[in-house]
Scaffold this active site. Structure first.
Site, PDB file in Angstrom:
ATOM      1  N   SER A 143      25.584  59.665  67.525  1.00  0.00           N
ATOM      2  CA  SER A 143      24.804  58.805  66.633  1.00  0.00           C
ATOM      3  C   SER A 143      23.893  59.659  65.780  1.00  0.00           C
ATOM      4  CB  SER A 143      23.967  57.824  67.457  1.00  0.00           C
ATOM      5  OG  SER A 143      23.075  57.090  66.638  1.00  0.00           O
ATOM      6  N   TYR A 156      17.432  55.686  73.921  1.00  0.00           N
ATOM      7  CA  TYR A 156      18.743  55.753  73.273  1.00  0.00           C
ATOM      8  C   TYR A 156      18.934  57.099  72.581  1.00  0.00           C
ATOM      9  CZ  TYR A 156      22.671  54.618  70.227  1.00  0.00           C
ATOM     10  OH  TYR A 156      23.879  54.634  69.584  1.00  0.00           O
TER      11      TYR A 156
END
Length: 263
Positions: A143, A156
Protein backbone atom coordinates in the site's frame (compact mmCIF):
# COMPACT_ATOMS: atom_id res chain seq x y z
CA UNK A 1 -0.71 -9.13 -23.95
CA UNK A 2 1.18 -10.93 -21.17
CA UNK A 3 1.90 -14.41 -22.56
CA UNK A 4 3.65 -15.49 -19.33
CA UNK A 5 0.28 -15.97 -17.64
CA UNK A 6 -1.16 -18.36 -20.22
CA UNK A 7 -1.44 -21.88 -18.84
CA UNK A 8 0.05 -20.90 -15.46
CA UNK A 9 -1.52 -21.71 -12.10
CA UNK A 10 -1.88 -18.51 -10.06
CA UNK A 11 -2.68 -18.75 -6.34
CA UNK A 12 -4.64 -15.71 -5.08
CA UNK A 13 -5.58 -14.96 -1.47
CA UNK A 14 -8.46 -12.62 -0.64
CA UNK A 15 -10.06 -13.68 -3.92
CA UNK A 16 -13.73 -13.47 -2.94
CA UNK A 17 -14.11 -9.72 -3.53
CA UNK A 18 -12.43 -6.46 -4.45
CA UNK A 19 -8.95 -6.48 -5.95
CA UNK A 20 -8.43 -10.23 -5.46
CA UNK A 21 -11.57 -11.01 -7.42
CA UNK A 22 -10.62 -8.65 -10.25
CA UNK A 23 -7.14 -10.17 -10.43
CA UNK A 24 -8.70 -13.63 -10.77
CA UNK A 25 -10.80 -12.49 -13.74
CA UNK A 26 -7.80 -10.82 -15.36
CA UNK A 27 -5.69 -13.97 -14.99
CA UNK A 28 -8.49 -16.00 -16.60
CA UNK A 29 -8.84 -13.44 -19.41
CA UNK A 30 -5.19 -14.08 -20.26
CA UNK A 31 -5.80 -17.86 -20.20
CA UNK A 32 -4.14 -18.49 -16.87
CA UNK A 33 -5.79 -20.59 -14.17
CA UNK A 34 -6.51 -18.67 -10.96
CA UNK A 35 -6.74 -20.75 -7.79
CA UNK A 36 -9.00 -18.86 -5.40
CA UNK A 37 -8.51 -18.67 -1.64
CA UNK A 38 -10.81 -16.91 0.82
CA UNK A 39 -12.86 -17.47 3.96
CA UNK A 40 -16.11 -17.37 1.95
CA UNK A 41 -16.48 -20.57 -0.04
CA UNK A 42 -19.93 -19.46 -1.27
CA UNK A 43 -18.54 -16.31 -2.88
CA UNK A 44 -15.64 -18.26 -4.36
CA UNK A 45 -18.02 -20.81 -5.85
CA UNK A 46 -19.97 -18.03 -7.55
CA UNK A 47 -16.80 -16.41 -8.92
CA UNK A 48 -15.49 -19.77 -10.12
CA UNK A 49 -18.72 -20.44 -11.99
CA UNK A 50 -18.79 -16.96 -13.52
CA UNK A 51 -15.23 -17.33 -14.80
CA UNK A 52 -16.12 -20.75 -16.23
CA UNK A 53 -19.07 -19.29 -18.09
CA UNK A 54 -17.16 -16.28 -19.42
CA UNK A 55 -13.78 -17.85 -20.21
CA UNK A 56 -14.43 -21.59 -20.24
CA UNK A 57 -11.81 -22.22 -17.54
CA UNK A 58 -12.37 -24.51 -14.56
CA UNK A 59 -11.25 -22.51 -11.55
CA UNK A 60 -10.34 -24.35 -8.32
CA UNK A 61 -11.24 -22.68 -5.05
CA UNK A 62 -10.67 -23.43 -1.37
CA UNK A 63 -11.97 -22.04 1.88
CA UNK A 64 -8.92 -20.47 3.48
CA UNK A 65 -8.25 -18.42 6.61
CA UNK A 66 -4.88 -16.72 6.30
CA UNK A 67 -4.63 -16.55 10.11
CA UNK A 68 -5.16 -20.29 10.65
CA UNK A 69 -1.57 -21.42 10.24
CA UNK A 70 -2.18 -25.08 11.05
CA UNK A 71 -4.95 -25.34 8.44
CA UNK A 72 -2.76 -23.42 6.02
CA UNK A 73 0.00 -26.02 6.07
CA UNK A 74 -2.37 -28.88 5.33
CA UNK A 75 -4.21 -27.00 2.59
CA UNK A 76 -1.08 -25.78 0.82
CA UNK A 77 0.36 -29.29 0.85
CA UNK A 78 -2.86 -30.45 -0.82
CA UNK A 79 -2.78 -27.68 -3.43
CA UNK A 80 0.90 -28.02 -4.31
CA UNK A 81 0.50 -31.77 -4.65
CA UNK A 82 -2.23 -31.20 -7.24
CA UNK A 83 -1.11 -28.05 -9.10
CA UNK A 84 2.24 -26.76 -10.39
CA UNK A 85 2.08 -23.22 -9.05
CA UNK A 86 3.99 -20.48 -10.87
CA UNK A 87 2.56 -17.37 -9.20
CA UNK A 88 1.55 -16.40 -5.67
CA UNK A 89 -0.48 -13.21 -5.18
CA UNK A 90 -0.86 -12.23 -1.53
CA UNK A 91 -3.95 -10.04 -1.61
CA UNK A 92 -5.73 -10.80 1.68
CA UNK A 93 -5.78 -7.95 4.16
CA UNK A 94 -7.85 -5.40 6.06
CA UNK A 95 -7.47 -2.07 7.81
CA UNK A 96 -9.20 0.18 10.32
CA UNK A 97 -9.08 3.96 10.45
CA UNK A 98 -8.77 4.68 14.15
CA UNK A 99 -6.52 6.70 16.43
CA UNK A 100 -3.66 4.59 17.78
CA UNK A 101 -4.77 5.13 21.37
CA UNK A 102 -8.30 3.92 20.56
CA UNK A 103 -7.44 0.90 18.42
CA UNK A 104 -8.43 -2.30 20.28
CA UNK A 105 -5.35 -4.47 20.73
CA UNK A 106 -7.32 -7.48 19.50
CA UNK A 107 -7.75 -5.65 16.19
CA UNK A 108 -4.02 -4.89 16.10
CA UNK A 109 -3.21 -8.57 16.61
CA UNK A 110 -5.69 -9.67 13.95
CA UNK A 111 -4.38 -7.12 11.47
CA UNK A 112 -0.80 -8.27 11.89
CA UNK A 113 -1.85 -11.91 11.64
CA UNK A 114 -3.77 -11.23 8.43
CA UNK A 115 -1.64 -8.62 6.69
CA UNK A 116 1.83 -9.75 7.77
CA UNK A 117 2.18 -13.11 9.49
CA UNK A 118 -0.24 -14.91 7.18
CA UNK A 119 1.53 -13.48 4.15
CA UNK A 120 4.93 -14.53 5.49
CA UNK A 121 3.78 -18.02 6.43
CA UNK A 122 2.07 -18.66 3.09
CA UNK A 123 5.05 -17.35 1.14
CA UNK A 124 7.38 -19.59 3.11
CA UNK A 125 5.21 -22.61 2.33
CA UNK A 126 4.95 -21.80 -1.39
CA UNK A 127 8.62 -20.95 -2.05
CA UNK A 128 9.83 -24.57 -2.40
CA UNK A 129 7.16 -25.13 -5.06
CA UNK A 130 8.06 -21.95 -6.96
CA UNK A 131 11.70 -23.00 -6.90
CA UNK A 132 10.75 -25.92 -9.15
CA UNK A 133 9.65 -23.64 -11.98
CA UNK A 134 11.91 -22.18 -14.63
CA UNK A 135 10.38 -18.83 -13.81
CA UNK A 136 7.97 -17.80 -11.07
CA UNK A 137 6.57 -14.67 -9.47
CA UNK A 138 5.43 -13.50 -6.04
CA UNK A 139 3.22 -10.43 -5.81
CA UNK A 140 2.57 -8.82 -2.44
CA UNK A 141 -0.24 -6.28 -2.29
CA UNK A 142 1.18 -3.63 0.01
CA UNK A 143 0.00 0.00 0.00
CA UNK A 144 0.99 3.63 -0.29
CA UNK A 145 0.34 3.48 3.48
CA UNK A 146 3.57 1.49 3.64
CA UNK A 147 5.36 4.48 2.14
CA UNK A 148 3.71 7.30 4.12
CA UNK A 149 2.12 6.70 7.52
CA UNK A 150 -0.80 9.00 8.26
CA UNK A 151 -3.05 9.69 11.28
CA UNK A 152 -5.68 7.05 12.06
CA UNK A 153 -3.76 4.38 10.16
CA UNK A 154 -0.85 3.72 12.55
CA UNK A 155 -1.46 -0.02 12.80
CA UNK A 156 -2.42 -0.52 9.17
CA UNK A 157 0.63 1.46 8.02
CA UNK A 158 2.82 -0.59 10.36
CA UNK A 159 1.62 -3.81 8.72
CA UNK A 160 2.31 -2.48 5.24
CA UNK A 161 5.75 -1.16 6.22
CA UNK A 162 6.41 -4.71 7.47
CA UNK A 163 5.27 -6.22 4.16
CA UNK A 164 7.62 -3.93 2.24
CA UNK A 165 10.54 -4.70 4.55
CA UNK A 166 9.98 -8.45 4.30
CA UNK A 167 9.59 -8.23 0.53
CA UNK A 168 12.77 -6.20 0.04
CA UNK A 169 14.86 -8.72 1.97
CA UNK A 170 13.24 -11.76 0.37
CA UNK A 171 13.68 -10.30 -3.12
CA UNK A 172 17.45 -10.34 -2.62
CA UNK A 173 17.40 -13.85 -1.19
CA UNK A 174 15.61 -15.30 -4.22
CA UNK A 175 17.21 -13.16 -6.92
CA UNK A 176 19.33 -16.06 -8.20
CA UNK A 177 16.38 -18.46 -8.39
CA UNK A 178 14.40 -16.91 -11.27
CA UNK A 179 11.63 -15.94 -8.85
CA UNK A 180 10.58 -12.31 -9.21
CA UNK A 181 8.96 -10.41 -6.34
CA UNK A 182 6.88 -7.31 -6.91
CA UNK A 183 5.12 -5.13 -4.37
CA UNK A 184 1.96 -3.39 -5.52
CA UNK A 185 1.51 -0.13 -3.62
CA UNK A 186 -1.88 1.35 -4.46
CA UNK A 187 -3.57 4.31 -2.94
CA UNK A 188 -7.28 3.95 -2.05
CA UNK A 189 -9.17 1.48 -4.24
CA UNK A 190 -12.95 1.57 -4.56
CA UNK A 191 -13.63 -1.79 -2.87
CA UNK A 192 -15.39 -3.11 0.23
CA UNK A 193 -12.10 -2.68 2.12
CA UNK A 194 -13.53 0.63 3.26
CA UNK A 195 -16.68 -1.01 4.65
CA UNK A 196 -14.48 -2.10 7.55
CA UNK A 197 -11.73 0.52 7.49
CA UNK A 198 -13.85 3.68 7.30
CA UNK A 199 -16.47 4.07 10.02
CA UNK A 200 -17.58 7.45 8.67
CA UNK A 201 -18.38 6.05 5.23
CA UNK A 202 -17.27 9.19 3.40
CA UNK A 203 -13.48 8.84 3.10
CA UNK A 204 -13.53 7.78 -0.56
CA UNK A 205 -15.53 10.86 -1.50
CA UNK A 206 -13.09 13.11 0.37
CA UNK A 207 -10.14 11.73 -1.61
CA UNK A 208 -12.06 11.02 -4.80
CA UNK A 209 -9.29 12.32 -7.11
CA UNK A 210 -6.90 9.64 -5.75
CA UNK A 211 -9.33 6.70 -5.81
CA UNK A 212 -8.46 3.81 -8.12
CA UNK A 213 -10.77 1.28 -9.77
CA UNK A 214 -10.04 -2.35 -8.78
CA UNK A 215 -10.20 -3.40 -12.43
CA UNK A 216 -7.45 -0.96 -13.40
CA UNK A 217 -5.19 -2.07 -10.54
CA UNK A 218 -5.84 -5.73 -11.39
CA UNK A 219 -4.89 -5.24 -15.04
CA UNK A 220 -1.68 -3.43 -14.14
CA UNK A 221 -0.85 -6.10 -11.55
CA UNK A 222 -1.30 -9.05 -13.90
CA UNK A 223 0.55 -7.20 -16.67
CA UNK A 224 3.81 -7.29 -14.66
CA UNK A 225 3.72 -11.06 -14.03
CA UNK A 226 6.83 -12.70 -15.42
CA UNK A 227 8.65 -9.35 -15.52
CA UNK A 228 11.40 -8.16 -13.21
CA UNK A 229 9.56 -5.27 -11.58
CA UNK A 230 10.43 -4.20 -8.04
CA UNK A 231 7.32 -2.13 -7.32
CA UNK A 232 4.17 -0.81 -8.92
CA UNK A 233 3.07 2.45 -7.31
CA UNK A 234 -0.40 3.85 -7.99
CA UNK A 235 -1.72 6.45 -8.64
CA UNK A 236 1.11 8.43 -10.24
CA UNK A 237 0.41 11.60 -8.24
CA UNK A 238 0.49 9.78 -4.92
CA UNK A 239 3.71 8.03 -5.94
CA UNK A 240 5.37 11.43 -6.47
CA UNK A 241 4.36 12.49 -2.95
CA UNK A 242 5.69 9.27 -1.42
CA UNK A 243 9.03 9.72 -3.20
CA UNK A 244 9.32 13.27 -1.95
CA UNK A 245 8.46 12.04 1.54
CA UNK A 246 11.60 9.88 1.57
CA UNK A 247 13.83 12.94 1.26
CA UNK A 248 11.80 15.64 3.05
CA UNK A 249 9.36 13.98 5.47
CA UNK A 250 8.82 17.03 7.69
CA UNK A 251 7.96 19.23 4.73
CA UNK A 252 5.47 16.70 3.30
CA UNK A 253 3.87 16.16 6.72
CA UNK A 254 3.44 19.92 7.12
CA UNK A 255 2.11 20.54 3.62
CA UNK A 256 -0.08 17.45 3.58
CA UNK A 257 -1.51 17.76 7.08
CA UNK A 258 -5.02 18.67 5.97
CA UNK A 259 -5.15 15.85 3.43
CA UNK A 260 -3.77 13.33 5.91
CA UNK A 261 -6.50 14.20 8.41
CA UNK A 262 -9.40 13.44 6.05
CA UNK A 263 -10.02 10.00 7.53
Amino acid sequence: MNTFVEGKYVLITGASSGLGKEIAFEVARLRGVPILLSRSSEKLAAISEEIRQVYGIDVPYYRFDVTDFEQMEALIAQITDKYSLSVLINCAGFGLFELAVDTPFAVTEKMFQTNVLGLIKLTQLILPELNKRKQAHIVNIASQAGKIATPKSAVYSATKFAVLGYSNALRMEISSKKIYLTCINPGPIRTNFFNTADKSGDYLEKVNHFVLSPNKVARKTVAILGKKRRELNLPFSMNIVSRLYQVMPQVIEFLGKNAFLKK
